[in-house]
Design a protein around this motif. Structure first.
Motif, mmCIF file in Angstrom:
data_model
loop_
_atom_site.group_PDB
_atom_site.id
_atom_site.type_symbol
_atom_site.label_atom_id
_atom_site.label_comp_id
_atom_site.label_asym_id
_atom_site.label_seq_id
_atom_site.Cartn_x
_atom_site.Cartn_y
_atom_site.Cartn_z
ATOM 1 N N GLU A 196 3.510 18.809 44.682
ATOM 2 C CA GLU A 196 3.546 19.906 44.074
ATOM 3 C C GLU A 196 3.951 20.018 45.691
ATOM 4 O OE1 GLU A 196 2.371 21.807 42.074
ATOM 5 O OE2 GLU A 196 1.968 20.227 40.080
ATOM 6 N N GLU A 197 3.483 19.920 46.669
ATOM 7 C CA GLU A 197 4.146 20.104 48.102
ATOM 8 C C GLU A 197 5.467 20.371 47.898
ATOM 9 O OE1 GLU A 197 2.393 17.169 50.465
ATOM 10 O OE2 GLU A 197 0.471 17.731 50.392
ATOM 11 N N SER A 198 5.995 19.712 47.354
ATOM 12 C CA SER A 198 7.623 19.741 47.498
ATOM 13 C C SER A 198 8.174 20.635 46.290
ATOM 14 C CB SER A 198 8.145 18.353 47.059
ATOM 15 O OG SER A 198 9.421 18.085 46.780
ATOM 16 N N LEU A 199 7.549 20.880 45.484
ATOM 17 C CA LEU A 199 8.355 21.420 44.868
ATOM 18 C C LEU A 199 7.985 22.994 45.519
ATOM 19 C CD1 LEU A 199 9.294 22.852 41.890
ATOM 20 C CD2 LEU A 199 6.803 22.634 40.451
ATOM 21 N N ALA A 200 6.394 23.820 45.997
ATOM 22 C CA ALA A 200 5.946 24.305 46.627
ATOM 23 C C ALA A 200 7.057 24.805 47.491
ATOM 24 C CB ALA A 200 4.744 24.232 46.698
ATOM 25 N N ALA A 201 7.692 24.124 48.432
ATOM 26 C CA ALA A 201 8.412 23.703 49.949
ATOM 27 C C ALA A 201 10.005 24.328 49.465
ATOM 28 C CB ALA A 201 8.338 22.949 50.481
ATOM 29 N N ALA A 202 10.159 23.595 47.986
ATOM 30 C CA ALA A 202 11.774 24.073 47.579
ATOM 31 C C ALA A 202 11.445 25.622 46.528
ATOM 32 C CB ALA A 202 11.849 23.042 46.325
ATOM 33 N N LEU A 203 10.483 25.205 46.026
ATOM 34 C CA LEU A 203 10.400 26.773 46.094
ATOM 35 C C LEU A 203 10.535 28.002 47.428
ATOM 36 C CD1 LEU A 203 8.299 26.980 42.818
ATOM 37 C CD2 LEU A 203 10.809 27.807 42.502
ATOM 38 N N GLU A 204 10.195 28.422 48.118
ATOM 39 C CA GLU A 204 10.102 28.989 49.294
ATOM 40 C C GLU A 204 11.381 29.220 49.797
ATOM 41 O OE1 GLU A 204 7.825 29.973 53.387
ATOM 42 O OE2 GLU A 204 7.337 28.415 51.693
ATOM 43 N N THR A 205 11.747 26.896 49.814
ATOM 44 C CA THR A 205 13.161 27.938 50.713
ATOM 45 C C THR A 205 14.464 28.266 49.526
ATOM 46 O OG1 THR A 205 12.504 25.359 51.524
ATOM 47 C CG2 THR A 205 14.255 26.067 51.453
ATOM 48 N N ALA A 206 14.454 28.227 48.589
ATOM 49 C CA ALA A 206 15.447 28.490 47.927
ATOM 50 C C ALA A 206 15.419 30.025 47.738
ATOM 51 C CB ALA A 206 15.069 28.444 46.206
ATOM 52 N N SER A 207 14.678 30.904 48.065
ATOM 53 C CA SER A 207 14.086 32.198 47.451
ATOM 54 C C SER A 207 14.893 32.679 49.135
ATOM 55 C CB SER A 207 12.477 32.738 47.906
ATOM 56 O OG SER A 207 12.517 32.151 45.914
ATOM 57 N N SER A 208 13.831 31.984 50.336
ATOM 58 C CA SER A 208 14.317 32.247 51.466
ATOM 59 C C SER A 208 16.187 31.960 52.248
ATOM 60 C CB SER A 208 13.805 31.013 52.807
ATOM 61 O OG SER A 208 14.467 31.911 53.152
ATOM 62 N N LEU A 209 16.898 30.922 51.184
ATOM 63 C CA LEU A 209 18.208 30.723 51.644
ATOM 64 C C LEU A 209 18.615 32.107 50.746
ATOM 65 C CD1 LEU A 209 18.698 27.249 51.593
ATOM 66 C CD2 LEU A 209 18.792 28.437 53.216
ATOM 67 N N GLY A 210 18.469 32.472 49.920
ATOM 68 C CA GLY A 210 19.180 33.098 48.707
ATOM 69 C C GLY A 210 19.103 35.033 49.103
#
Length: 224
Positions: A196-210
């Motif tokens: 869950e921590e990995s998924l939340a961090a990945a979603l945040e990172t994807a949005s930030s990078l985009g």
């Protein structure tokens, strides 16, 4: 222009959620910049055939390195049919500033749907330098540096090596959600919180990078 590809066989998948997060942010940050979407699982690209190999042989033998000249190889009915498949796929890649690929890891590597797309657009000694590739991935286990399964990661390693070695693209960013099997596998239930921590961090990172300027994510390697 953003070329957005999804390769997961699941209509509702983690890699699709991650690629959508990036694409939504990118489109909001670049209104009017152009956007093309392909679902490689729902609308699969055909595997290459003998006529495609003849196109490649012609390009190689005649030392054609200009992508705009590849069509010169379509000199027979069979080759023209093969080229009709290649041309729209290749046109999309050439037009793109960023190629976004949402893909799961299947059996330590990439889905065959994604490999078929790669095969269709790849020609000898071609270069896509100047473009950025972003890969949002989901893996059943943990494959990051120092993990026991790191040697079995033939997903990120293959894509990174291929983009650099064949397309001359070094501006490649990976965002992974890991341990997704912890949601289903009783043997991994104790790792559910880490997933869950990995998924939340990945979603945040994807949005930030985009939403960030293209140069700010150049060559990044994000492991969540």
């Amino acid at each position: 222009m953003l070329l957005h590809l999804d390769a997961s066989a699941r209509r509702s998948s983690f890699s699709r959620r991650l690629s959508k997060a990036y694409a939504d942010a990118w489109r909001a940050a670049h209104p009017g910049a152009g956007y093309v979407y392909r679902d490689l699982a729902a609308d699969p690209v055909p595997h290459i055939g003998e006529a495609w190999t003849e196109l490649c042989d012609h390009v190689l033998e005649n030392e054609i390195t200009d992508i705009a000249r590849y069509e010169e190889a379509a000199t027979t009915p069979a080759r023209r049919a093969a080229w009709a498949i290649v041309k729209p796929l290749l046109d999309e890649v050439v037009a793109a500033d960023v190629v976004l690929i949402g893909t799961p890891m299947y059996n330590f590597s990439i889905p065959s749907s994604l490999k078929a797309w790669i095969d269709q657009i790849t020609f000898p000694k071609m270069s896509l330098k100047g473009r950025s590739f972003v890969v949002t991935g989901a893996r059943g286990g943990a494959y990051g540096p120092g993990t026991p399964r790191e040697p079995y990661d033939h997903e990120e390693r293959y894509l990174r090596d291929f983009f650099k070695g064949h397309f001359a693209v070094e501006d490649v960013t990976f965002v992974h959600a890991e341990l997704v099997n912890a949601r289903l596998d009783p043997a991994l239930f104790h790792l559910r919180d880490r997933h869950e921590e990995s998924l939340a961090a990945a979603l945040e990172t994807a949005s930030s990078l985009g939403s960030a300027p293209a140069s700010s994510s150049s060559g990044a390697e994000i492991r969540s």
